[in-house]
Design a protein around this motif. Sequence first.
Motif, PDB file in Angstrom:
ATOM      1  N   THR A 227     -11.084   7.462  15.951  1.00 11.99           N
ATOM      2  CA  THR A 227     -10.175   6.334  16.243  1.00 11.99           C
ATOM      3  C   THR A 227      -9.623   5.606  14.998  1.00 11.99           C
ATOM      4  O   THR A 227      -8.854   4.661  15.152  1.00 11.99           O
ATOM      5  N   LEU A 228      -9.974   6.041  13.811  1.00  8.25           N
ATOM      6  CA  LEU A 228      -9.340   5.438  12.621  1.00  8.25           C
ATOM      7  C   LEU A 228      -7.859   5.838  12.594  1.00  8.25           C
ATOM      8  O   LEU A 228      -7.472   6.815  13.209  1.00  8.25           O
ATOM      9  N   PRO A 229      -7.034   5.067  11.861  1.00 11.43           N
ATOM     10  CA  PRO A 229      -5.614   5.433  11.790  1.00 11.43           C
ATOM     11  C   PRO A 229      -5.427   6.830  11.189  1.00 11.43           C
ATOM     12  O   PRO A 229      -6.146   7.200  10.260  1.00 11.43           O
ATOM     13  N   ILE A 230      -4.474   7.559  11.719  1.00 13.64           N
ATOM     14  CA  ILE A 230      -4.132   8.875  11.153  1.00 13.64           C
ATOM     15  C   ILE A 230      -2.615   9.045  11.224  1.00 13.64           C
ATOM     16  O   ILE A 230      -1.998   8.632  12.211  1.00 13.64           O
ATOM     17  N   GLY A 231      -2.036   9.586  10.157  1.00 10.95           N
ATOM     18  CA  GLY A 231      -0.589   9.790  10.143  1.00 10.95           C
ATOM     19  C   GLY A 231       0.060   9.192   8.905  1.00 10.95           C
ATOM     20  O   GLY A 231       1.240   9.400   8.647  1.00 10.95           O
ATOM     21  N   ASN A 232      -0.722   8.444   8.114  1.00 12.82           N
ATOM     22  CA  ASN A 232      -0.172   7.890   6.875  1.00 12.82           C
ATOM     23  C   ASN A 232      -0.455   8.786   5.682  1.00 12.82           C
ATOM     24  O   ASN A 232       0.383   8.946   4.812  1.00 12.82           O
ATOM     25  N   TYR A 233      -1.661   9.354   5.669  1.00 11.95           N
ATOM     26  CA  TYR A 233      -2.086  10.066   4.475  1.00 11.95           C
ATOM     27  C   TYR A 233      -2.068  11.558   4.702  1.00 11.95           C
ATOM     28  O   TYR A 233      -2.708  12.075   5.614  1.00 11.95           O
ATOM     29  N   ARG A 234      -1.306  12.214   3.832  1.00 12.08           N
ATOM     30  CA  ARG A 234      -1.193  13.657   3.939  1.00 12.08           C
ATOM     31  C   ARG A 234      -2.423  14.323   3.351  1.00 12.08           C
ATOM     32  O   ARG A 234      -3.029  13.819   2.398  1.00 12.08           O
ATOM     33  N   CYS A 235      -2.728  15.488   3.922  1.00 11.49           N
ATOM     34  CA  CYS A 235      -3.767  16.330   3.339  1.00 11.49           C
ATOM     35  C   CYS A 235      -3.019  17.483   2.668  1.00 11.49           C
ATOM     36  O   CYS A 235      -2.896  18.574   3.217  1.00 11.49           O
TER      37      CYS A 235
END
Length: 431
Positions: A227-235
């Motif tokens: 449930t942490l934010p995802i979509g800002n930091y690229r892998c």
Amino acid sequence: MARETISEQTLAGEASSSSRKRQRLNSIVGEEVVEEEIEEEEEEEVITEVRSGTMSDLDLLECPVCCNALTAPIFQCDNGHIACSSCCVNLRHKCPACTLPIGNYRCRIMERVVEAIIVPCPNAIHGCSEKFSYGKELVHEKQCGFSCGHIDDDVFLFLQECSDGNQNVDSDEVVAEARSGTMFELDLLDCPVCFKALTAPIYQCDNGHIACSSCCVDVRHKCSACTLPIGNYRCRIMERVVEAIIVPCPNTKHGCPEKFSYGEELVHEKQCGFALCHCPERSCKYAGVYKDLYLHYNDNHRDGWNIFACGLAIQAWMHTCDKILVLQETRAGALVTVQCFEEPNGMFVSVNCIAPSAPGVGEFAYVLSYSDGGKTVSFEMSEMNRIRKVSFQNPEDYMSIPDHCMLFRDSLKMKICIRRRGEKKKEGDEN
Ligand SMILES: [Zn+2]
Ligand SMILES: [Zn+2]
Ligand SMILES: [Zn+2]
Ligand SMILES: [Zn+2]
Ligand SMILES: [Zn+2]
Ligand SMILES: [Zn+2]
Ligand SMILES: [Zn+2]
């Protein structure tokens, strides 16, 4: 090329795990397979499976700061740069590429990828057959019994040339000739949310879970695992890994020589000319590359009547109870099926070419007509559908013959004119 295929097949055979089999079977069941045939198909697919990828760009598995093989824990900054844990300490947790903090957030997927890339012992050319997760081969090398101690470069090159020149050495040695790794756990390259092949951009949450961009939107930027934010930091490193893993076309066992970055082989597969086509004869289990199937049909099932030549209208008479009429182009050419489907208010008739959706294969147009008792129904398709297996489920495109146009329901007297797409109808040909 042939050499590589052999090594991949052998390697895949060694490591075929039950989880991959299961996955593979699911995808087979997903296709429309006539129930009674499922068992047989499963067996065939499992035996010939070659699901593995090759990575030649092994630098991606090294820490970009110290150039040592990456091992867990691997960290990444918010810009997607990675570093090994000792480099994070040495750099006082400032990313050398962008100065953002590094050392808090793990790049867990890369930790698993590094484990999953299998490389041979560096002494493979001297006879060592051991294989290791990337990086571990160096630990082994120090105590490898095949180590020659110091060999000068000339001898090394000589040995390498020997193994290069020998096309029939077994697969272990072939792998050793170039610095490359093999990956069997290709699931790691699939989005863990939608299970589709990952493609850039790939995102990760602060706990190191990853997701593809469309899943980030679907889960409203909340990681589905934590449930942490995802979509800002690229892998970003994974984006490069996915590009760098090369897999053969799934039809490599049928002769397709093409290779692709992971995921792109599926795009190609849809129009691969080596995709298996199934014999339309009901009691026959034959499947093969389309050209072989046409020869097989010509040799085993052709009845001499149902032959067509492009541009010439022919009679297509069928008994309704047969449900299918197979036409073959002259000289062991393309197979075209005419199928009828009994409907409450009449009859549907569909026409398909048995061919892969490859460019230049089975590209036909046709005009179909039915006449009885003075009434005529006709149907024209500028692009005949191509199928690889006959299905008796209701068709998408069909000619509908209403009941009131049919004197008898037990037989259909039709005419069909098939022509190659792009070739014009010739006046006077149709009669
Ligand atoms: Zn490092
Ligand atoms: Zn950075
Ligand atoms: Zn060794
Ligand atoms: Zn996804
Ligand atoms: Zn997460
Ligand atoms: Zn192919
Ligand atoms: Zn057959």
